[in-house]
Design an enzyme around this catalytic site. Structure first.
Site, mmCIF file in Angstrom:
data_model
loop_
_atom_site.group_PDB
_atom_site.id
_atom_site.type_symbol
_atom_site.label_atom_id
_atom_site.label_comp_id
_atom_site.label_asym_id
_atom_site.label_seq_id
_atom_site.Cartn_x
_atom_site.Cartn_y
_atom_site.Cartn_z
ATOM 1 N N ASP A 1 -0.819 15.911 9.817
ATOM 2 C CA ASP A 1 0.500 16.021 8.946
ATOM 3 C C ASP A 1 0.712 15.208 7.847
ATOM 4 O OD1 ASP A 1 3.415 17.847 9.509
ATOM 5 O OD2 ASP A 1 3.597 15.883 8.467
ATOM 6 N N VAL B 1 -3.663 17.825 3.263
ATOM 7 C CA VAL B 1 -4.562 18.869 3.217
ATOM 8 C C VAL B 1 -5.235 19.311 1.822
ATOM 9 C CG1 VAL B 1 -3.723 19.823 5.395
ATOM 10 C CG2 VAL B 1 -2.742 20.622 3.215
ATOM 11 N N TYR C 1 5.607 31.192 -3.742
ATOM 12 C CA TYR C 1 5.250 31.172 -2.464
ATOM 13 C C TYR C 1 4.851 32.607 -2.074
ATOM 14 C CZ TYR C 1 6.655 30.662 2.258
ATOM 15 O OH TYR C 1 6.190 30.825 3.814
ATOM 16 N N LYS D 1 1.215 33.505 -0.364
ATOM 17 C CA LYS D 1 1.107 34.075 0.972
ATOM 18 C C LYS D 1 0.405 35.547 0.940
ATOM 19 C CE LYS D 1 2.967 30.900 3.338
ATOM 20 N NZ LYS D 1 2.139 30.133 4.138
#
Length: 280
Positions: free
Chosen positions: A40, A64, A155, A159
């Protein structure tokens, strides 16, 4: 026959594992005997959560969007826990508002976290799992990859992309022994959805609900995983409709206006964290 695979003893890496869905998933997996590595951006919180999980589980800080750091996180997990059995690509952020008001830096970071990191993580996992002919990659998409909403276009785009990418990888992995699944949760009560009032026909779910479906999927692999399960037919139907039908459904479900009615005060803390680069 779809045999049930126990998660006990499996080595699992979870990104964005210090909060929300990632935290709930890591916790449930650890309770069922998995050996869990949490990555994280908030390294201090990740370490705290990892310690709380007990056993061999641990948590470390990782961005990440830094490919080398992501690979190092997986290397560290394998060094401490053993060969990687499961990767849960969970880290993600969302900004709310019309596209003309979205800061370009937020757009870039959302794509980097929500999509590019999933691509890189999947590639790293395949390289580790494919030679052993075993493993499972779990990529977090969303119900918005089937039912879009306004004022969260970036977003939605990420996705949709995660779902399409995962389906293409599923074709590549046929016969290799490596599984891949795409999780499509409805609105989930996490910081990411703070300030939302909800949608008709798409109930709020809890992080524990999503975690339970992820564990079920690891036990009995499948590609398409809606959360809640009963929402699957509605998601399929919406995508089967022509464009005008999908617009009508968006109006019926309030997906065309819900983000414009968001509670800015309630969402302020999350938005600030995203701006500072810590949203997940």
């Amino acid at each position: 026959m779809n045999w049930k695979h126990s998660v006990s003893g499996r080595v699992v890496a979870v990104t964005g594992g210090a909060r929300g869905i990632g935290h709930a998933t890591a916790t449930l997996l650890a309770r069922q005997g998995a050996r869990v590595a949490i990555g994280d951006l908030d390294g201090e919180l990740a370490a705290q959560v990892g310690a709380e999980l007990g056993g061999d589980s641990f948590g470390v800080g990782v961005d990440v969007t830094d490919n080398a750091a992501f690979a190092a996180f997986l290397d560290g997990a394998e060094h401490r826990l053993g060969p990687l059995d499961v990767l849960v690509n969970n880290a993600g952020i969302m900004s709310a508002g019309p596209i003309e008001d979205e800061d370009e830096a937020i757009t870039t970071r959302a794509i980097a976290i929500n999509l590019e990191a999933v691509i890189h993580g999947t590639r790293e996992a395949v390289r580790r799992m494919k030679p052993r002919r075993t493993g499972h990659i779990v990529n977090l998409s969303s119900a918005v990859s089937k039912v879009v909403g306004s004022d969260c276009a970036t977003y939605c785009a990420t996705k949709f992309a995660v779902a399409g990418f995962s389906e293409a990888i599923a074709l590549e992995l046929r016969g290799t022994g490596v599984e891949i699944s795409v999780i499509r949760p409805s609105l989930c009560r996490t910081d990411l959805t703070s300030g939302f009032e909800g949608l008709r026909g798409m109930p709020f779910v809890e992080p524990d609900d999503v975690a339970a479906r992820i564990v079920e999927t690891l036990e009995r692999p499948r590609f398409e995983v809606p959360v809640p399960k009963r929402m699957g037919a509605m998601l399929w139907l919406n995508q089967a409709l022509p464009y005008r039908g999908r617009v009508a459904f968006a109006r019926l479900s309030n997906a065309d206006t819900v983000m414009s009615r968001i509670d800015a005060d309630e969402r302020a803390a999350y938005d600030e964290r995203v701006k500072e680069g810590a949203g997940s």
